[in-house]
Scaffold this active site. Structure first.
Site, PDB file in Angstrom:
ATOM      1  CE1 TYR A   1      -1.881   4.832   7.811  1.00 16.05           C
ATOM      2  CE2 TYR A   1      -2.059   7.134   7.169  1.00 16.05           C
ATOM      3  CZ  TYR A   1      -1.940   6.173   8.153  1.00 16.05           C
ATOM      4  OH  TYR A   1      -1.902   6.533   9.476  1.00 16.05           O
TER       5      TYR A   1
ATOM      6  N   GLY B   1      -2.746   4.540  -3.799  1.00 14.00           N
ATOM      7  CA  GLY B   1      -2.767   3.363  -4.657  1.00 14.00           C
ATOM      8  C   GLY B   1      -1.880   3.429  -5.875  1.00 14.00           C
TER       9      GLY B   1
ATOM     10  CE1 TYR C   1       0.302   2.000   4.208  1.00 18.97           C
ATOM     11  CE2 TYR C   1       0.715  -0.331   4.615  1.00 18.97           C
ATOM     12  CZ  TYR C   1       0.795   0.992   5.020  1.00 18.97           C
ATOM     13  OH  TYR C   1       1.353   1.311   6.233  1.00 18.97           O
ATOM     14  CB  CYS C   2       1.452   4.038  -1.779  1.00 15.74           C
ATOM     15  SG  CYS C   2       0.212   4.131  -3.101  1.00 15.74           S
ATOM     16  CE  LYS C   3      -1.975  11.888   0.293  1.00 14.48           C
ATOM     17  NZ  LYS C   3      -1.470  13.244  -0.040  1.00 14.48           N
TER      18      LYS C   3
END
Length: 477
Positions: free
Chosen positions: A461, A436, A432-434
């Site tokens: 996130y 996607g 995951y990141c901020k």
């Protein structure tokens, strides 16, 4: 005086054309490698480009100074400050003038005065500009390059982090402090024309406004509020973003001289089969530029996905490297722009291009193609809670410290290539990141490194934290 502003959103990089209409002459300040917009604009305004200048040896993009000098026989006006290690080696093959603090040169009736402003780099200069045709003989503005931005100043740590000059960060930060004291003494009315805007990795808090004034920056720029050198150095070095590894290559090429674009072999537009593309994966890097959602559904085994969007150049620089040839899967309409973007950071070895429609030749069960799963939090929450899935956060360190999944492990996306072999293979991986975007790139890299069950969190996130399913874990170290 004629002043034209050029901005590359993918590099967050600004360059300028300054012209004297009385004499029909112009100079380009901090040009990018694609010089066609400058030539077109100069022609439209009836001026001829006779000079090119740079504020410093750039680290985040390939300069167009060599292109302009070789194609238009312009004079190079380049810094001679900073010591023997920071000289423009290629310049001696062209008409050039090396500049030191206090030097003055003119383009028509436009006067440029050199101010040595080290801090971001040792050789950095700024250029005070005076319009000789104006009523007043006072300077109009200053080209600050990577010295002073709108709301920020240039980072002093790139020489150490990207080029490997050990122990230089604090030394450069102290130089920056002294340069800023000089900057504060300039008249408040002077316009400030910086070399970068928001999104650049050459600072940590750049504003999105294209220009400013010295008076406004003295009131609002955080770096100009310090009167204690030690406190300033501590603040300036704290929280700087990760330095992309391609910066060291940019420094070298901008110092020694890059290949002229006209001499770069054009890639071959190919027809072919999936089998031929798989052969490419053995010879170099196959780069698929489709949107992440399309790549996730079906892609050729061994290919890397960097979607062609605003972040494309950044992640290409972080992840592709310069030692392997590139093979491009992209629509024919996008190929010319993609090649220009890759060339802007010196990724010139594109051997062949192919429209990704070829992927449709393969059925879902074809072993030559792969997919990965895009999941929502509702779909994956139980697996996270029971730790039956390995959770990988690929955001920046600053984002990680602001908050992350309690079960997460951290590897910033730019470092995933070298860190992937250290990750466990005994359970599925959720990345995951901020929001996607970065996790999708990471998923493709993990598959190239042999991870068979990879999932990317849709919404990342940011969506998870808004749902407040769990309190965010904060890293206070």
């Amino acid at each position: 005086m004629l002043l034209k502003y050029f901005y590359d959103e993918k590099l967050s990089q600004a360059s300028y054309l300054v012209g004297c209409q009385a004499t029909g002459e112009a100079i380009i300040v901090d040009p990018s490698r694609n010089i066609e917009p400058y030539i077109k604009t100069a022609g439209a305004h009836g001026v001829r480009i006779v000079g090119v200048t740079e504020t410093h040896i750039h680290a985040d993009f390939l300069s167009g100074s060599l292109e302009l000098a070789s194609r238009l026989e312009t004079t190079l006006y380049l810094s001679d400050e900073g010591g023997a290690d920071w000289k423009y080696e290629y310049a001696t093959g062209y008409d050039h003038r090396f500049l030191r603090n206090g030097d003055v040169f003119s383009i028509g009736n436009i006067k440029f005065e050199v101010v040595h402003t080290p801090g971001h780099t040792p050789e950095h200069i700024s250029l005070l500009v005076t319009d000789g045709g104006a009523f007043t003989k006072d300077p109009l503005g200053i080209f600050t390059g990577d010295f002073v931005f709108v709301g920020d100043v240039g980072r002093p740590d790139l020489l150490e982090k990207a080029v490997g000059v050990h122990g230089s960060s604090e030394k450069m930060a102290r130089m920056m402090y002294r340069s800023l004291q000089q900057f504060k003494n300039f008249p408040d009315y002077l316009q400030v024309w910086p070399g970068h805007g928001a999104g650049s990795a050459c600072g940590k808090a750049l504003g999105a406004i294209p220009s400013s004034t010295i008076g406004y920056e003295k009131r609002t720029n955080w770096a100009l509020q310090y009167n204690d050198e030690n406190l300033f150095v501590e603040a300036l070095l704290a929280g700087q973003p990760e330095a992309p590894p391609y910066f060291s290559m940019m420094k070298r090429l901008n110092k020694e001289g890059a290949e002229q674009i006209g001499r770069i072999a054009a890639p071959l537009p190919m027809g072919g089969s999936i089998d031929s593309v798989q052969e490419w994966t053995e010879q170099g890097i196959v780069l698929d530029t489709r949107p992440a959602s399309e790549f996730a559904t079906k892609h050729i085994r061994g290919s890397i996905n960097i979607p062609y969007n605003k972040s494309f150049v950044t992640w290409a620089g972080w992840l592709l490297g310069y030692d392997l040839p590139l093979y491009l899967l992209a629509s024919n309409d996008d190929v010319p722009d993609i090649l220009k973007d890759l060339q802007s950071i010196g990724l010139d070895r594109v051997i062949a291009t192919l429209d990704p429609y070829i992927i449709e030749q393969a059925g879902e069960s074809d072993s030559r193609v792969m997919k990965y799963e895009e999941v929502t939090m509702d779909m994956i929450d139980d697996a996270i809670q029971t730790e039956s899935i390995y959770v990988l956060d690929v955001r920046s360190m600053a984002e990680w410290k602001e908050g992350h999944f309690p079960q997460a492990n951290h590897v910033m996306l730019g470092h995933l290539q070298e860190q992937a072999p250290k990750l466990p293979h005994d359970k599925p991986i959720l990345v995951y990141c901020k929001t996607g975007g970065r996790s999708a790139i990471a998923a493709s890299l993990l598959q190239v490194h042999g991870f068979k069950e990879v999932k990317s969190l849709v919404g990342g996130y940011e969506k998870w934290s808004k749902q407040k399913k769990l309190p965010p874990t904060r890293d206070v170290k």
